[in-house]
Design a protein around this motif. Sequence first.
Motif, PDB file in Angstrom:
ATOM      1  N   ASN A  13       0.898  -1.143   0.110  1.00  0.00           N
ATOM      2  CA  ASN A  13       0.123   0.100  -0.225  1.00  0.00           C
ATOM      3  C   ASN A  13       0.842   1.348   0.235  1.00  0.00           C
ATOM      4  O   ASN A  13       0.217   2.112  -0.172  1.00  0.00           O
ATOM      5  N   LYS A  14       2.114   1.114   0.170  1.00  0.00           N
ATOM      6  CA  LYS A  14       3.160   2.392   0.406  1.00  0.00           C
ATOM      7  C   LYS A  14       4.249   1.929  -0.038  1.00  0.00           C
ATOM      8  O   LYS A  14       4.565   0.827   0.136  1.00  0.00           O
ATOM      9  N   VAL A  15       5.168   2.785  -0.451  1.00  0.00           N
ATOM     10  CA  VAL A  15       6.541   2.680  -0.876  1.00  0.00           C
ATOM     11  C   VAL A  15       7.261   4.035  -1.044  1.00  0.00           C
ATOM     12  O   VAL A  15       6.782   5.020  -1.269  1.00  0.00           O
ATOM     13  N   VAL A  16       8.577   3.776  -1.082  1.00  0.00           N
ATOM     14  CA  VAL A  16       9.522   5.076  -1.275  1.00  0.00           C
ATOM     15  C   VAL A  16       9.490   5.488  -2.528  1.00  0.00           C
ATOM     16  O   VAL A  16       9.858   4.790  -3.279  1.00  0.00           O
ATOM     17  N   ARG A  17       9.180   6.965  -2.551  1.00  0.00           N
ATOM     18  CA  ARG A  17       9.015   7.579  -4.014  1.00  0.00           C
ATOM     19  C   ARG A  17       9.839   8.753  -3.992  1.00  0.00           C
ATOM     20  O   ARG A  17      10.009   9.236  -3.073  1.00  0.00           O
ATOM     21  N   PRO A  18      10.183   9.255  -5.242  1.00  0.00           N
ATOM     22  CA  PRO A  18      10.907  10.588  -5.146  1.00  0.00           C
ATOM     23  C   PRO A  18       9.756  11.789  -5.293  1.00  0.00           C
ATOM     24  O   PRO A  18       8.588  11.453  -5.622  1.00  0.00           O
TER      25      PRO A  18
ATOM     26  N   THR B 200       5.422  17.085  -5.522  1.00  0.00           N
ATOM     27  CA  THR B 200       5.041  16.374  -6.429  1.00  0.00           C
ATOM     28  C   THR B 200       5.720  14.920  -6.529  1.00  0.00           C
ATOM     29  O   THR B 200       6.758  14.805  -6.291  1.00  0.00           O
ATOM     30  N   VAL B 201       4.891  13.856  -6.551  1.00  0.00           N
ATOM     31  CA  VAL B 201       5.025  12.832  -6.497  1.00  0.00           C
ATOM     32  C   VAL B 201       5.668  11.902  -7.633  1.00  0.00           C
ATOM     33  O   VAL B 201       5.218  12.133  -8.728  1.00  0.00           O
ATOM     34  N   GLY B 202       6.805  11.251  -7.477  1.00  0.00           N
ATOM     35  CA  GLY B 202       7.633  10.745  -8.752  1.00  0.00           C
ATOM     36  C   GLY B 202       6.884   9.171  -9.020  1.00  0.00           C
ATOM     37  O   GLY B 202       5.886   8.842  -8.167  1.00  0.00           O
ATOM     38  N   PRO B 203       7.561   8.536  -9.889  1.00  0.00           N
ATOM     39  CA  PRO B 203       6.774   7.186 -10.172  1.00  0.00           C
ATOM     40  C   PRO B 203       7.088   6.127  -9.042  1.00  0.00           C
ATOM     41  O   PRO B 203       7.754   6.092  -8.073  1.00  0.00           O
ATOM     42  N   ILE B 204       6.304   4.960  -9.029  1.00  0.00           N
ATOM     43  CA  ILE B 204       6.427   3.889  -8.277  1.00  0.00           C
ATOM     44  C   ILE B 204       7.618   3.289  -8.885  1.00  0.00           C
ATOM     45  O   ILE B 204       7.670   2.910  -9.880  1.00  0.00           O
ATOM     46  N   PRO B 205       8.536   2.571  -7.747  1.00  0.00           N
ATOM     47  CA  PRO B 205       9.737   1.781  -8.155  1.00  0.00           C
ATOM     48  C   PRO B 205       9.442   0.715  -9.207  1.00  0.00           C
ATOM     49  O   PRO B 205       8.432   0.110  -8.878  1.00  0.00           O
TER      50      PRO B 205
END
Length: 306
Positions: free
Chosen positions: A226-231, A293-298
Amino acid sequence: MPTLEENYYAVRSSGVRIEWPPRPQLVRITGPQRIWFLQNTITTDVETVDVGQWVESFLLEPKGKVFAHFRVGILEDEVWLEVESSATDLAERLESMRFRTKVEIESVPRTHVTVLGVGAPSIGRPGQTTLDPAALSFGGELADVATADLYTEDPGSVTALRKFEVAPSQIYEMLRVEAGVPAFGVDYGTDNLPQEAGLTRAVSVEKGCYIGQETIARVHFRGHINKVVRPLKLADVDPATALGRDLLLAGRKAGRITSAVLSPRNGSIGLGMVGVDAAQDTVLEVDGGGSATVGPIPEGTKVKAN
């Protein structure tokens, strides 16, 4: 003395070196069953790794949460683990799992120096690990920047280091965040699964059993995270005060800033543990002011299908 900005650009023109404070960071494993032991203990398929190469891996808790993250360097007669957290703790945990396996496990103190940029491949090429009388090296990359991590008893004896000027550790942090590389104990920790760190590449779902594999396989084959580290691209947010601030979407918490830097090339940027429901380029409100601003999911991360 060069400014931070001058050191940053020197990475691509002449290369720099960072001399880290002493801390236990290496575990050495020897004995005839060293590969068999690791194959049945850590997340990576080490049986497929050639001598002279390293691979990224985890040691997990039984329920799949991260205990430690490290690089595994395979040499002819020994294996070296370069760990982000305490090598002493990792060695003790591995020793508790050894039982009657024919391996010897020890933490090894060495001075740690990182070379960044031009010249780093001459010390350690990406993906390679070497050991000579002077130093142990791990060659790598941070996006388009070559890196080489050296561990030695006497940095002054490594003549190849002398041509690189010393730079502050903030330069490494800038490049790490620019590359979107999460750090254990900073962007994720012992409460997270490897997949939540965005490091699915460091876990195998095909090899035999290892500690925590059941949870890893369940997420891969039947579930999602449900969550992940993102740029993050920050606006009107001071990186010096950004850490730990909540990210909001329509007034509800969607994540948290975990790393933040002011990059000479990219401005205010960061990393954050962010819900996968936030689409790429979504603008989130930062608690206390500003936006992100959220970057892509790895790549490779298993998320719920729309």
